[in-house]
Design an enzyme around this catalytic site. Structure first.
Site, PDB file in Angstrom:
ATOM      1  N   ILE A  17     -56.625  59.075   5.997  1.00 25.43           N
ATOM      2  CA  ILE A  17     -56.220  60.269   5.343  1.00 25.43           C
ATOM      3  C   ILE A  17     -55.915  61.414   6.314  1.00 25.43           C
ATOM      4  O   ILE A  17     -54.927  62.081   6.053  1.00 25.43           O
ATOM      5  CB  ILE A  17     -57.225  60.968   4.453  1.00 25.43           C
ATOM      6  CG1 ILE A  17     -56.678  61.631   3.500  1.00 25.43           C
ATOM      7  CG2 ILE A  17     -58.489  61.637   4.893  1.00 25.43           C
ATOM      8  CD1 ILE A  17     -55.354  61.145   2.427  1.00 25.43           C
ATOM      9  N   LYS A  93     -62.870  65.240   0.274  1.00 23.30           N
ATOM     10  CA  LYS A  93     -63.934  64.780  -0.849  1.00 23.30           C
ATOM     11  C   LYS A  93     -64.456  63.371  -0.669  1.00 23.30           C
ATOM     12  O   LYS A  93     -63.910  62.712   0.276  1.00 23.30           O
ATOM     13  CB  LYS A  93     -62.869  64.957  -2.356  1.00 23.30           C
ATOM     14  CG  LYS A  93     -61.760  63.776  -2.279  1.00 23.30           C
ATOM     15  CD  LYS A  93     -61.989  62.515  -2.803  1.00 23.30           C
ATOM     16  CE  LYS A  93     -61.456  61.381  -2.326  1.00 23.30           C
ATOM     17  NZ  LYS A  93     -61.472  60.110  -2.587  1.00 23.30           N
ATOM     18  N   ASP A 171     -65.498  56.796  -4.826  1.00 22.34           N
ATOM     19  CA  ASP A 171     -64.613  57.178  -3.791  1.00 22.34           C
ATOM     20  C   ASP A 171     -63.181  57.356  -4.371  1.00 22.34           C
ATOM     21  O   ASP A 171     -62.596  58.778  -4.421  1.00 22.34           O
ATOM     22  CB  ASP A 171     -64.661  56.366  -2.603  1.00 22.34           C
ATOM     23  CG  ASP A 171     -64.079  57.145  -1.430  1.00 22.34           C
ATOM     24  OD1 ASP A 171     -64.663  58.032  -0.729  1.00 22.34           O
ATOM     25  OD2 ASP A 171     -62.635  57.062  -0.988  1.00 22.34           O
TER      26      ASP A 171
HETATM   27  P1  NAP Z   1     -61.358  56.274   7.570  1.00 23.05           P
HETATM   28  O1  NAP Z   1     -59.645  55.756   7.651  1.00 23.05           O
HETATM   29  O2  NAP Z   1     -62.325  55.351   7.899  1.00 23.05           O
HETATM   30  O3  NAP Z   1     -61.186  57.309   8.474  1.00 23.05           O
HETATM   31  C1  NAP Z   1     -62.465  58.180   8.886  1.00 23.05           C
HETATM   32  C2  NAP Z   1     -62.633  58.329  10.270  1.00 23.05           C
HETATM   33  O4  NAP Z   1     -63.734  59.106  10.376  1.00 23.05           O
HETATM   34  C3  NAP Z   1     -62.828  57.367  11.073  1.00 23.05           C
HETATM   35  O5  NAP Z   1     -61.440  56.561  11.325  1.00 23.05           O
HETATM   36  C4  NAP Z   1     -63.587  57.398  12.221  1.00 23.05           C
HETATM   37  O6  NAP Z   1     -62.782  57.837  13.290  1.00 23.05           O
HETATM   38  C5  NAP Z   1     -64.485  58.590  11.928  1.00 23.05           C
HETATM   39  N1  NAP Z   1     -65.824  58.497  11.679  1.00 23.05           N
HETATM   40  C6  NAP Z   1     -66.685  59.423  12.213  1.00 23.05           C
HETATM   41  N2  NAP Z   1     -67.910  59.071  12.046  1.00 23.05           N
HETATM   42  C7  NAP Z   1     -67.961  57.824  11.231  1.00 23.05           C
HETATM   43  C8  NAP Z   1     -68.503  57.001  10.497  1.00 23.05           C
HETATM   44  N3  NAP Z   1     -69.755  57.020  11.022  1.00 23.05           N
HETATM   45  N4  NAP Z   1     -68.197  55.829   9.995  1.00 23.05           N
HETATM   46  C9  NAP Z   1     -67.005  55.872   9.928  1.00 23.05           C
HETATM   47  N5  NAP Z   1     -65.995  56.678  10.619  1.00 23.05           N
HETATM   48  C10 NAP Z   1     -66.301  57.650  10.983  1.00 23.05           C
HETATM   49  O7  NAP Z   1     -61.408  56.912   6.314  1.00 23.05           O
HETATM   50  P2  NAP Z   1     -60.457  57.605   5.347  1.00 23.05           P
HETATM   51  O8  NAP Z   1     -59.815  56.746   4.148  1.00 23.05           O
HETATM   52  O9  NAP Z   1     -59.431  58.581   6.170  1.00 23.05           O
HETATM   53  O10 NAP Z   1     -61.344  58.581   4.422  1.00 23.05           O
HETATM   54  C11 NAP Z   1     -62.170  59.767   5.073  1.00 23.05           C
HETATM   55  C12 NAP Z   1     -62.494  60.500   3.833  1.00 23.05           C
HETATM   56  O11 NAP Z   1     -61.275  61.212   3.120  1.00 23.05           O
HETATM   57  C13 NAP Z   1     -63.152  60.207   2.601  1.00 23.05           C
HETATM   58  O12 NAP Z   1     -64.170  61.019   2.312  1.00 23.05           O
HETATM   59  C14 NAP Z   1     -62.261  59.682   1.585  1.00 23.05           C
HETATM   60  O13 NAP Z   1     -62.901  59.721   0.356  1.00 23.05           O
HETATM   61  C15 NAP Z   1     -61.201  60.868   1.760  1.00 23.05           C
HETATM   62  N6  NAP Z   1     -59.925  60.326   1.338  1.00 23.05           N
HETATM   63  C16 NAP Z   1     -59.226  59.262   1.686  1.00 23.05           C
HETATM   64  C17 NAP Z   1     -58.152  58.913   1.143  1.00 23.05           C
HETATM   65  C18 NAP Z   1     -57.231  57.733   1.604  1.00 23.05           C
HETATM   66  O14 NAP Z   1     -56.528  57.192   0.808  1.00 23.05           O
HETATM   67  N7  NAP Z   1     -58.037  56.932   2.421  1.00 23.05           N
HETATM   68  C19 NAP Z   1     -57.709  59.863   0.465  1.00 23.05           C
HETATM   69  C20 NAP Z   1     -58.016  61.126  -0.003  1.00 23.05           C
HETATM   70  C21 NAP Z   1     -59.334  61.181   0.540  1.00 23.05           C
HETATM   71  P3  NAP Z   1     -63.305  57.796  14.869  1.00 23.05           P
HETATM   72  O15 NAP Z   1     -64.062  56.166  14.918  1.00 23.05           O
HETATM   73  O16 NAP Z   1     -62.319  57.800  15.631  1.00 23.05           O
HETATM   74  O17 NAP Z   1     -64.554  58.646  15.188  1.00 23.05           O
END
Ligand code: NAP
Length: 311
Positions: A17, A93, A171
């Protein structure tokens, strides 16, 4: 609203995101300049990088705002560290793992005179405000939420979604609840829930909720992450004077079968416009009502064990 000086901002948690939405929205908003990225593994080309938040907070006192894009289970400590270091905070969120930790953050921000913004991106979908206005004078007979998507398609490699402290199928489901809590003319509450937990996971892969409505409407929600066909993010409302369908996550509004609103997605640009307004006004914007419904579903939910999940 354009501030005189752009706010220097850092992104924390460079994942899907952050790259898909936060970075482009910041780039196109003159109120912000992206000055750093904090992530354990990921790097952003041309942007100063930190492995850990503490180091960034120490070295860059000029960065006054942070966008926390990490999973919810690990967000509280980061948000608290940022607030204690005097920084304004935007939360992805869901805003946290528990209601109490979010309330604790609000208290900290208030005490320090800082902006804390719990974002609900789906509330900025184009059909949501017109739906709220259309429903306001009507009597609601039923609300049916159907949020069905393929977790393998939308969350590949995201092991955290299955760990306790995160919310599994809620989520995406919380996006529907953020719309529900915005468009309903009166509050409803979760009366019962059925939660399907894969035998090898700590969070549900599907959930069915029934809400109690003070005026007797039937309000239900069905969330399913095992859906491989047409991806469905619909909210259908029947009233005493017509029906409404919010589809495609709230971006398309149909009233009495006729298209009423649709257009290009502006959810995250709208989030950053609102963040700039909050910063300029020194305000806090935290509404936990969508997270409260999720917490209540976990409190009253019947637990069913289903097939193990393997990516
Ligand atoms: P993601 O791709 O897994 O990215 C989250 C990043 O946070 C990871 O790449 C990681 O980067 C970092 N991180 C730090 N501590 C972590 C831990 N303990 N476990 C896993 N990652 C950790 O997730 P995302 O889809 O971007 O979602 C993140 C948030 O945005 C969530 O709350 C989600 O509900 C929200 N969101 C997501 C979307 C979507 O379409 N994906 C849409 C709207 C909102 P490093 O490893 O480099 O630290």
């Amino acid at each position: 609203m354009k501030a005189t000086e752009p706010t220097r901002i850092a992104i924390v948690g460079v994942g899907k995101i952050a790259r898909d939405q936060h970075m482009p929205s910041i780039e196109h908003n003159p109120n912000f300049t992206l000055c750093a990225a904090v992530s354990r593994h990921a790097r952003v080309d041309g942007v100063e990088h930190y492995n850990a938040l503490d180091a960034m907070l120490l070295k860059r006192p000029d960065i006054t705002a942070l966008a926390l894009c990490t999973p919810p289970a690990v967000r509280f400590d980061m948000a608290m560290a940022a607030l204690r270091a005097g920084r304004h905070v935007l939360l992805e969120k869901p805003p946290g793992a528990t209601l109490t930790e979010v309330e604790t953050l609000v208290g900290e921000a208030r005490e320090r005179g800082l902006t804390l913004y719990a974002t609900w991106h789906s509330r900025h979908a184009l059909g949501v405000e017109p739906a709220r206005d259309w429903l306001a004078p009507r009597r609601i007979r039923s609300v049916r939420i159907v949020w069905k998507e393929d977790v393998r398609r939308w969350h590949p490699g995201q092991a955290w979604i299955w760990n306790a402290g995160n919310v599994g199928v809620f989520d995406p489901g919380i996006n529907a609840l953020s719309i529900l809590t915005r468009i309903m003319p009166h509050p409803v509450h979760v009366a019962s829930a059925d939660l399907d937990f894969p035998s090898n996971c700590q969070t549900p892969i599907a959930a069915r909720l029934e809400f109690a409505d003070p005026f007797g409407a039937t309000v239900t929600a069905e969330f399913d992450w095992r859906h491989e066909g047409h991806q469905t993010w619909d909210i259908a409302v029947e009233t005493d004077a017509g029906s409404l369908l919010l589809s495609e996550g709230g971006s398309r509004l149909t009233i009495d079968g006729e298209p009423a609103v649709s257009g290009p997605d502006r959810e995250y640009p709208a989030i950053y416009e609102h963040f700039a307004e909050l910063l300029a006004a020194g305000r806090i914007d935290v509404d936990v009502s969508p997270l409260r419904h999720v917490a209540d579903a976990f409190l009253v939910g019947r637990r069913h064990e289903v097939d193990a999940f393997h990516e």
